[in-house]
Motif scaffolding. Structure first.
Motif, short mmCIF file in Angstrom:
data_model
loop_
_atom_site.label_atom_id
_atom_site.label_comp_id
_atom_site.label_asym_id
_atom_site.label_seq_id
_atom_site.Cartn_x
_atom_site.Cartn_y
_atom_site.Cartn_z
N ARG A 174 32.74 39.04 53.75
CA ARG A 174 31.98 39.98 52.93
C ARG A 174 32.81 40.38 51.72
N THR A 175 33.16 39.39 50.93
CA THR A 175 34.10 39.57 49.82
C THR A 175 33.57 40.54 48.78
N ALA A 176 32.32 40.45 48.40
CA ALA A 176 31.77 41.34 47.37
C ALA A 176 31.87 42.80 47.80
N GLU A 177 31.57 43.07 49.06
CA GLU A 177 31.68 44.43 49.58
C GLU A 177 33.15 44.87 49.62
N SER A 228 46.23 43.59 46.29
CA SER A 228 45.19 43.27 47.26
C SER A 228 43.86 42.99 46.55
N LEU A 229 43.57 43.78 45.54
CA LEU A 229 42.34 43.56 44.76
C LEU A 229 42.39 42.21 44.06
N ALA A 230 43.55 41.85 43.54
CA ALA A 230 43.70 40.52 42.90
C ALA A 230 43.42 39.41 43.90
N ALA A 231 43.90 39.57 45.13
CA ALA A 231 43.64 38.56 46.17
C ALA A 231 42.14 38.46 46.46
N SER A 232 41.46 39.60 46.47
CA SER A 232 40.00 39.59 46.69
C SER A 232 39.30 38.90 45.53
N ALA A 269 37.00 35.50 45.55
CA ALA A 269 35.64 35.50 44.99
C ALA A 269 35.54 34.61 43.75
N ASP A 270 36.61 33.89 43.44
CA ASP A 270 36.69 33.00 42.29
C ASP A 270 36.55 33.75 40.96
N ARG A 271 36.99 35.00 40.97
CA ARG A 271 37.06 35.80 39.74
C ARG A 271 38.52 35.72 39.26
N GLN A 308 45.07 28.36 41.25
CA GLN A 308 43.62 28.31 41.40
C GLN A 308 42.93 28.13 40.05
N ALA A 309 43.55 28.61 38.98
CA ALA A 309 42.98 28.46 37.64
C ALA A 309 43.35 27.13 37.00
N ASP A 310 43.97 26.24 37.78
CA ASP A 310 44.45 24.95 37.28
C ASP A 310 45.49 25.10 36.19
N ARG A 311 46.23 26.18 36.23
CA ARG A 311 47.39 26.37 35.35
C ARG A 311 48.62 25.98 36.20
N VAL A 312 48.61 24.72 36.60
CA VAL A 312 49.55 24.22 37.60
C VAL A 312 50.99 24.22 37.09
#
Length: 194
Positions: A26-29, A58-62, A66-68, A107-111
């Motif tokens: 329930r990532t959005a919640e 922790s918010l950054a991990a969420s 959520a691919d944000r 994750q952003a392909d900034r490898v």
């Protein structure tokens, strides 16, 4: 809980707001809860309080889940700067902040940026925490993931094999982190054969 935060004279122990909901898919919640609690905590104590930085991380991990990813990177960059400034570069929380930023870059392909961080953090972790510390193995695992993402397959698999060996020895073969690394190693080995 939100109303109680402002009445406290000292902050409560750090928690991962919304982590139960996130674990339940329930990532959005979880994000909504994390955003509210993080903002409230920061207002009540300070944006520079180490626990506020933990909430932001922790918010950054969420956001990452959520691919944000742009939002995750912005937060990870801020948290890393603040942790270095407040705690210093040789603090375990600062190392973890760098690992989190590398994960967001990956994750952003900034490898290339993820690899630059990833090649430094495990060595710092070995020096500060020891080569036998679970967080050091996590840092090596992150670098292996960056190598894999960069299609440096042989290096990624070799490094992940070392992580699995270390986790078996330090955490036990039954530990969830050991099992996750073993599963990833099987998948990478299989995919590299194709």
């Amino acid at each position: 809980m939100l109303q109680r935060l402002s009445s406290l004279s000292t902050p409560p122990p750090p928690v991962r707001p919304g982590s139960t909901r996130q674990a339940a898919g329930r990532t959005a919640e979880a994000i909504t809860i994390s955003e509210r609690i993080t903002t409230k905590f920061e207002r009540a104590f300070s944006s520079q309080h180490p626990d506020a930085l933990t909430f932001w991380q922790s918010l950054a991990a969420s956001y990452r889940q959520a691919d944000r990813i742009d939002e995750a990177i912005t937060i990870d960059q801020r948290v890393t700067r603040e942790r270095e400034r407040i705690l210093g570069p040789a603090h375990p929380d600062t190392l973890f902040a760098w690992q989190s930023l590398a994960a967001s870059y990956r994750q952003a392909d900034r490898v290339d940026e993820a690899i630059t961080i990833g090649e430094r953090v495990p060595n710092d972790s070995e020096r500060i925490l020891s080569s036998e510390h679970p967080d050091t193995l996590t840092a090596w695992h992150g670098l292996a993931s960056s190598y894999w993402r960069a299609r440096r397959t042989r290096e990624a698999i070799t490094l992940l094999q070392q992580v699995v060996t270390g986790r078996r020895r330090i955490l036990t073969p039954e530990h969830r982190d050991t099992a996750a690394a073993e599963e990833e190693l099987r998948r990478w080995s299989s995919e590299s054969q194709n």
